[in-house]
Design a protein around this motif. Structure first.
Motif, PDB file in Angstrom:
ATOM      1  N   ASP A 938       0.871  -1.401  -0.227  1.00 12.37           N
ATOM      2  CA  ASP A 938      -0.056   0.051  -0.158  1.00 12.37           C
ATOM      3  C   ASP A 938       0.918   1.236  -0.147  1.00 12.37           C
ATOM      4  OD1 ASP A 938      -1.795   2.125   0.447  1.00 12.37           O
ATOM      5  OD2 ASP A 938      -3.006   0.837   1.948  1.00 12.37           O
ATOM      6  N   ASP A 939       1.288   1.666  -1.374  1.00 16.27           N
ATOM      7  CA  ASP A 939       2.006   2.861  -1.258  1.00 16.27           C
ATOM      8  C   ASP A 939       1.712   4.003  -0.697  1.00 16.27           C
ATOM      9  OD1 ASP A 939       3.993   1.297  -2.602  1.00 16.27           O
ATOM     10  OD2 ASP A 939       3.070   1.724  -4.515  1.00 16.27           O
ATOM     11  N   VAL A 940       0.274   4.464  -1.025  1.00 22.39           N
ATOM     12  CA  VAL A 940      -0.355   5.698  -0.467  1.00 22.39           C
ATOM     13  C   VAL A 940      -0.077   5.520   1.203  1.00 22.39           C
ATOM     14  CG1 VAL A 940      -2.494   6.912   0.047  1.00 22.39           C
ATOM     15  CG2 VAL A 940      -1.935   5.853  -2.146  1.00 22.39           C
ATOM     16  N   PHE A 941      -0.522   4.583   1.720  1.00 23.57           N
ATOM     17  CA  PHE A 941      -0.515   4.442   3.315  1.00 23.57           C
ATOM     18  C   PHE A 941       0.891   4.729   3.808  1.00 23.57           C
ATOM     19  CE2 PHE A 941       0.590   2.175   7.383  1.00 23.57           C
ATOM     20  CZ  PHE A 941      -0.456   2.512   8.001  1.00 23.57           C
ATOM     21  N   GLY A 942       1.698   4.065   2.955  1.00 21.69           N
ATOM     22  CA  GLY A 942       3.227   4.212   3.231  1.00 21.69           C
ATOM     23  C   GLY A 942       3.644   5.778   3.461  1.00 21.69           C
ATOM     24  N   ASP A 943       3.417   6.339   2.215  1.00 23.86           N
ATOM     25  CA  ASP A 943       3.955   7.821   2.354  1.00 23.86           C
ATOM     26  C   ASP A 943       3.259   8.831   3.294  1.00 23.86           C
ATOM     27  OD1 ASP A 943       5.822   7.551   0.368  1.00 23.86           O
ATOM     28  OD2 ASP A 943       4.491   8.065  -1.481  1.00 23.86           O
ATOM     29  N   ARG A 944       1.808   8.205   3.568  1.00 22.73           N
ATOM     30  CA  ARG A 944       0.993   9.230   4.247  1.00 22.73           C
ATOM     31  C   ARG A 944       1.233   8.913   5.839  1.00 22.73           C
ATOM     32  NH1 ARG A 944      -5.039   8.645   2.093  1.00 22.73           N
ATOM     33  NH2 ARG A 944      -4.538  10.328   0.017  1.00 22.73           N
ATOM     34  N   ASN A 945       2.245   7.968   6.146  1.00 20.29           N
ATOM     35  CA  ASN A 945       2.534   7.464   7.495  1.00 20.29           C
ATOM     36  C   ASN A 945       3.944   6.928   7.528  1.00 20.29           C
ATOM     37  OD1 ASN A 945      -0.516   7.262   8.878  1.00 20.29           O
ATOM     38  ND2 ASN A 945      -0.557   6.165   6.784  1.00 20.29           N
ATOM     39  N   LEU A 946       4.855   7.913   7.313  1.00 20.17           N
ATOM     40  CA  LEU A 946       6.072   7.722   6.920  1.00 20.17           C
ATOM     41  C   LEU A 946       6.906   7.312   8.388  1.00 20.17           C
ATOM     42  CD1 LEU A 946       8.133   7.959   4.722  1.00 20.17           C
ATOM     43  CD2 LEU A 946       8.770   9.765   5.847  1.00 20.17           C
ATOM     44  N   PHE A 947       7.446   5.970   8.213  1.00 11.62           N
ATOM     45  CA  PHE A 947       8.117   5.629   9.443  1.00 11.62           C
ATOM     46  C   PHE A 947       9.178   4.946   8.960  1.00 11.62           C
ATOM     47  CE2 PHE A 947       9.094   2.542  12.765  1.00 11.62           C
ATOM     48  CZ  PHE A 947       8.591   3.253  14.035  1.00 11.62           C
ATOM     49  N   CYS A 948      10.233   5.191   9.319  1.00 16.50           N
ATOM     50  CA  CYS A 948      11.654   4.856   8.483  1.00 16.50           C
ATOM     51  C   CYS A 948      12.774   4.139   9.446  1.00 16.50           C
ATOM     52  CB  CYS A 948      12.418   5.878   7.773  1.00 16.50           C
ATOM     53  SG  CYS A 948      11.201   6.674   6.432  1.00 16.50           S
ATOM     54  N   SER A 949      12.126   3.486  10.632  1.00 19.72           N
ATOM     55  CA  SER A 949      13.150   2.951  11.409  1.00 19.72           C
ATOM     56  C   SER A 949      12.408   1.787  11.806  1.00 19.72           C
ATOM     57  CB  SER A 949      13.486   3.662  12.842  1.00 19.72           C
ATOM     58  OG  SER A 949      12.246   4.052  13.535  1.00 19.72           O
ATOM     59  N   CYS A 950      13.170   0.774  12.584  1.00 16.73           N
ATOM     60  CA  CYS A 950      12.986  -0.545  12.913  1.00 16.73           C
ATOM     61  C   CYS A 950      11.582  -0.651  13.892  1.00 16.73           C
ATOM     62  CB  CYS A 950      14.121  -1.387  13.669  1.00 16.73           C
ATOM     63  SG  CYS A 950      15.580  -1.731  12.678  1.00 16.73           S
ATOM     64  N   VAL A 951      10.796  -1.602  13.391  1.00 21.83           N
ATOM     65  CA  VAL A 951       9.416  -1.850  14.238  1.00 21.83           C
ATOM     66  C   VAL A 951       9.832  -2.923  15.081  1.00 21.83           C
ATOM     67  CG1 VAL A 951       8.075  -0.799  12.422  1.00 21.83           C
ATOM     68  CG2 VAL A 951       8.390  -3.155  12.399  1.00 21.83           C
ATOM     69  N   PRO A 952       8.616  -2.952  16.091  1.00 24.19           N
ATOM     70  CA  PRO A 952       8.974  -4.135  16.933  1.00 24.19           C
ATOM     71  C   PRO A 952       8.882  -5.499  16.234  1.00 24.19           C
ATOM     72  CG  PRO A 952       7.209  -2.621  17.950  1.00 24.19           C
ATOM     73  CD  PRO A 952       7.525  -1.913  16.465  1.00 24.19           C
ATOM     74  N   MET A 953       9.855  -6.261  16.630  1.00 25.11           N
ATOM     75  CA  MET A 953       9.930  -7.413  16.167  1.00 25.11           C
ATOM     76  C   MET A 953       8.583  -8.290  16.093  1.00 25.11           C
ATOM     77  SD  MET A 953      12.884  -7.642  15.236  1.00 25.11           S
ATOM     78  CE  MET A 953      13.255  -9.372  14.993  1.00 25.11           C
ATOM     79  N   SER A 954       7.686  -8.333  16.907  1.00 25.92           N
ATOM     80  CA  SER A 954       6.367  -8.927  16.869  1.00 25.92           C
ATOM     81  C   SER A 954       5.457  -8.381  15.585  1.00 25.92           C
ATOM     82  CB  SER A 954       5.475  -8.167  17.909  1.00 25.92           C
ATOM     83  OG  SER A 954       5.352  -6.884  18.108  1.00 25.92           O
ATOM     84  N   GLU A 955       6.032  -7.366  14.791  1.00 22.86           N
ATOM     85  CA  GLU A 955       5.329  -6.976  13.577  1.00 22.86           C
ATOM     86  C   GLU A 955       5.770  -7.961  12.341  1.00 22.86           C
ATOM     87  OE1 GLU A 955       2.911  -4.702  13.047  1.00 22.86           O
ATOM     88  OE2 GLU A 955       2.929  -4.213  15.070  1.00 22.86           O
TER      89      GLU A 955
END
Length: 957
Positions: A938-955
């Motif tokens: 989902d490219d639109v979601f990615g650009d609107r909710n920019l997050f560029c660092s590691c997420v919790p391993m549970s994800e």
């Protein structure tokens, strides 16, 4: 035994291993395309007036064993001295688990840039780790997925500072005088084309200067002084000056993060995290910024998004910043980054973890403190009071010290007035420190390392109190759970399995030339004779490198029809920039500096206009006709309008539309008529080698993508090499180097890369390829690449119209399939076809370039007929699936294409689609099935909710 000895010897040659189709398969494909022979096909495709009269003089083919033995003998001329020169380069220990499972693993090095994220989740996660390492160490909000080298990153920091500065009338950029000289060299080159005024002075004097839009400081200066710039940065920020800080990954383990001291941009080299010096590269640069400036950053950024099922998935974020979309208005011209090396550095941090990194950094620093104490006890004076790993030692008999160092097999830094420089590293041991005492103090130095250790442990103030790191480091679970080799091996394998590389299937990307990267070509890059050399070591210690580079350069001169070659640019886009700089300098040398207009066809690669803008040129677009050729009428008109302002044209040949334009020589003549130069983009050299050359056609300069045509692997998005070939009149104007001067090899011009020969350690790959193929093999490779493309085009044209063809309906080495009519009829797009190909086990062709709504296919010469037929069958099967949608059998919003790709989890869950599970995931059968781990991003979601660092391993569960 009817064969002769020469025939038996020939059967061991490499050519048959590199070129996929056997003679029998070639005959069948020639029959399918309606050609009587390979020679006849080439004669019908390539204009007669540009075909070479004979093969290039690069010698005959040899076997893999012969080439390896020959190159080993050359490599043995390199002298493996211990180099404590520093200046941004240090010896390292590459963990064997990373060496074997990544650097030597085709599952990692043959992958392409992650433009198709569904088949790239492994390397995207590894790059996200690298970004997290950068964010943690620098104290910044957002980091990129690597740049080419530290010096390039500095130039990009300056350009970015100007973009984000609110002081719009300011045009001065201040550089602290203790920056690395090679960094200053590259920044000077960039500032010249941008028209910036540089001020190089002691950092203490920066507040005396007005009209600054930016400042560049180096946290640990080139001579070793560790600076606490927190107060200075605060004062600069109060004046709204953009502050960039050059830093070092290893030192940042112990030193305070520049981001926490107020810096706007932090950059440097990640080389010390497990990447060998390799005579200068390839090495990943890191680059980080504050969140409010993220859309102005250069290069690629990996972001966390979600897939169609709502699960966490990774992608390249904010692509609207980049050159392939914004062209001359892009943030940078960066096309190739250093993904493979960034991944090595990121995994080095994963393997060692925060505790291991602190041990390594502390050990380096302790040895430096011991060395400093012993030298001072011996009566020598140090230039600085504060350091991390580098000492500048005042010496009376400098020549004697340097001579004694050579006798010990040691290189010290020699370019500091009345002093020598010493930079210790993770390979340093007690014996090394004793040797340094002997070199600097004499054999009877009397220094006791254990006694000195006790002294410095009790009282060391070599790192200022305000500069000691206070913030936590690498707290994310990924950096705290893979420290045993078993766990590390399994983690790397889990990432590798998520990706699709050339060891799984063909990657038919147009314009990218994803050919075989043979094991024999790759072996030499890890030889210590090539891997361990410092780029600034004495030239006589690099005799093997210089011989290899000289031979490769001469071969490339023969293969391009030029007169000289510059090996410095370490990407194709940087090669474009270097070639345009040579043109610019040439015009200036003739008092024609007013020539600044660059003509670029509308079909050009996005890097072309971006590079022209970087070189200080104004872009004028030249139209193409309905057949995809350069419109000669429009070219004549715009060249005439430019007149004496015409600098050059940038043209790709064969064209980006996949045809050999018949009028290419006329294009060159028109531009030359008005005093311009012809830059021929070397992206499509795989359709020229051995058949024609840019020089023979009439061009003046070209870059060569060694990571395309000459077999350096793409590495998941880099490394690359983009050397430029030039005609004699441009040779004096190619990049040189301020630190290394070698008569007859390097010019006196400004540099574009940190190291004199760019990413020198990967050049053996291209050397091996040319040596093993020979003149006839190289020509055969180009010819079979053209055959393979025409075979695909002829078999698919009834299902997907081929957009552009040359005479006789032929294409060059790639073809463009037009999906627009299908989309108009059915709603199915090129994106849907690309994602459905994943279910069939293929990476998609290039989407919507150079024409929106199309797929550009380049099979290369390395794919045999069986694999080509497998791809063709997949495309024809997809075409039949589209027909079923058109016939109403499947809804437009619920069919195998719009739902593609399909994952394992999806198949075992509830199934409500109007097509079967088997059709969804096994459309080509179950043999060698590739399973994507995520659904469509989902490219639109990615650009609107920019997050560029590691997420919790549970994800990632």
């Amino acid at each position: 035994m009817n064969q002769t000895l020469s025939q038996l010897e020939h059967n061991g040659a490499f050519i048959e291993r590199h070129i996929g189709p056997s003679p029998e398969q070639q005959a069948a494909m020639l029959d399918a395309v309606g050609a009587s022979s390979l020679e006849a096909l080439i004669g019908s495709v390539v204009p007669a007036d540009i075909q070479l009269p004979g093969p290039p003089a690069v010698g005959e083919a040899v076997t893999e064993q012969q080439a390896l033995a020959e190159l080993k003998a050359i490599a043995s001329q390199n002298l493996r001295y211990k180099s404590w020169i520093g200046m941004g380069y240090s010896a390292v220990i590459t963990p064997p688990v990373i060496l074997r499972n990544m650097l030597e693993n085709p599952g990692w090095y043959t992958a392409y840039t992650p433009y198709q994220p569904e088949v790239s989740q492994g390397r995207l996660e590894a790059l996200l780790n690298f970004q997290q390492v950068t964010i943690d160490l620098t104290g910044m909000d957002v980091a990129s997925a690597s740049l080419l080298d530290e010096a390039t990153a500095a130039a990009e920091a300056m350009a970015m500072a100007k973009r984000i500065s609110k002081l719009k009338t300011a045009n001065k950029f201040f550089i602290a005088q203790d920056i690395h000289p090679q960094t200053l060299d590259v920044v000077r080159t960039r500032a010249e084309t941008f028209g910036f005024e540089l001020i190089i002075d002691h950092a203490d004097n920066v507040l005396d200067h007005a009209d600054l839009f930016g400042v560049l400081l180096q946290q640990v200066g080139t001579t070793g002084e560790a600076h606490d710039y927190s107060k200075l940065i605060t004062e600069l920020k109060a004046r709204k000056v953009i502050v960039s800080v050059a830093a070092d990954f290893m030192s940042l383990v112990m030193l305070e993060a520049p981001g926490r001291q107020g810096a706007d941009i932090v950059f440097g080299s990640a080389q010390r995290f497990g990447v060998p010096m390799g005579y200068g590269g390839p090495h990943a640069a890191f680059f980080a910024s504050r969140d409010e400036h993220k859309r102005s950053m250069p290069g690629r950024i990996i972001g966390v998004s979600r897939d169609a099922a709502g699960n966490t998935a990774l992608r390249m974020a904010m692509q609207t910043r980049e050159q392939h979309i914004r062209r001359e208005k892009a943030n940078s011209n960066i096309c190739t980054s250093q993904v493979l090396l960034a991944n090595i550095a990121g995994l080095y941090a994963v393997f060692h973890g925060p505790g291991g990194l602190k041990r390594i950094a502390s050990r380096i620093h302790r040895f430096t403190n011991i060395l400093a104490a012993g030298l001072q006890n011996g009566g020598l004076q140090l230039r600085h009071k504060h350091w991390f790993d580098t000492l500048t030692v005042e010496v009376a008999d400098k020549a004697g010290v340097l001579s004694r160092a050579i006798s010990f097999g040691v290189n010290l830094r020699s370019d500091i007035h009345n002093a020598v420089g010493i930079t210790l590293d993770e390979t340093t041991c007690r014996e090394d420190v004793s040797a340094l005492f002997a070199i600097l103090l004499g054999d009877a130095h009397g220094q006791d390392i254990d006694k000195l250790d006790s002294e410095v442990a009790a009282d060391s103030q070599s790192i200022p109190a305000g500069l000691q790191r206070q913030s936590d480091l690498l707290t994310h679970p990924v950096f705290n759970r893979h420290h045993s080799e078993t766990e590390m091996m399994r983690y790397m394998h889990s990432l590798e399995k998520k990706d699709l590389a050339l060891n799984q299937a063909m990657i038919p990307l147009g314009s990218c030339t994803m050919k075989l990267n043979a094991a024999a070509e790759m072996i030499p890059i890890t030889w210590p004779e090539f891997a361990e050399l410092h780029p600034f070591c004495p030239a006589e210690q690099a005799a093997g490198y210089l011989q290899m580079i000289g031979q490769l350069s001469q071969w490339l001169v023969q293969l391009t029809g030029y007169d000289a070659l510059c090996m410095q640019p370490n990407s194709g886009a940087q090669g474009e920039y270097a070639g345009l700089l040579a043109i610019r300098r040439y015009h200036e040398s003739r008092s024609e500096g007013h020539r600044h207009l660059c003509l670029i066809p509308s079909s050009a690669h996005g890097t072309n206009p971006a590079s022209a803008q970087m070189a200080g040129m104004d872009v004028v677009v030249v139209a193409c006709d309905k057949q995809g050729n350069i419109d000669l009428g429009d070219l004549r008109e715009k060249a005439a309008q430019a007149g004496d302002r015409l600098s050059c044209i940038m043209v790709t040949y064969p064209s980006t539309h996949g045809v050999y334009e018949e009028t290419i020589r006329e294009v060159c003549q028109i531009v030359h008529q008005y005093g311009g130069q012809v830059y021929l983009d070397g992206a499509n050299m795989n359709a020229q080698v051995g058949i024609t050359t840019p020089g023979y056609i009439g061009a003046d300069v070209s870059h060569l993508n060694l990571h395309k045509t000459f077999c350096i692997p793409h590495g998941g998005g880099g490394p690359g090499m983009g050397p430029i070939g030039v005609k004699a009149h441009l040779a004096p104007f190619v990049p040189g180097h301020s630190v290394v001067q070698i008569d007859g090899i390097l010019t006196q011009q400004g540099a574009v890369s940190a190291a004199p020969f760019g990413s020198a350690s990967i050049l053996p790959i291209s050397w091996m390829y040319i040596r093993m193929m020979g003149a006839e093999g190289l020509k055969q490779a180009s010819s079979v690449a053209i055959l393979n493309a025409n075979y695909i085009a002829s078999r698919l044209q009834s299902a997907y119209p081929v957009l552009y063809t040359g005479r006789d309906g032929r294409v060059a080495h790639e073809c463009i399939l037009d999906i627009r009519p299908l989309k108009e009829q059915t709603g199915i797009s090129e994106l849907d076809i690309a994602k459905r190909l994943i279910d069939y086990g293929f990476h998609a062709p290039t989407m919507s370039f150079p024409v929106a709504g199309t797929l550009m296919v380049e099979p290369t010469e390395s794919e045999n007929k069986i694999e080509l037929d497998r791809f063709i069958d997949a495309m024809l099967s997809i075409r039949m699936e589209i027909d079923r949608i058109a016939d109403g059998e499947w809804p437009a919003d619920d069919n195998p294409l719009v739902n593609a790709p399909h994952t394992q989890m999806e198949v075992v869950g509830e199934w409500t689609h109007p097509y079967s599970r088997e059709l969804a995931v096994f459309p080509a059968g179950s043999h060698n099935k590739y399973w994507p781990t995520v659904k469509r991003l989902d490219d639109v979601f990615g650009d609107r909710n920019l997050f560029c660092s590691c997420v919790p391993m549970s994800e990632y569960a």
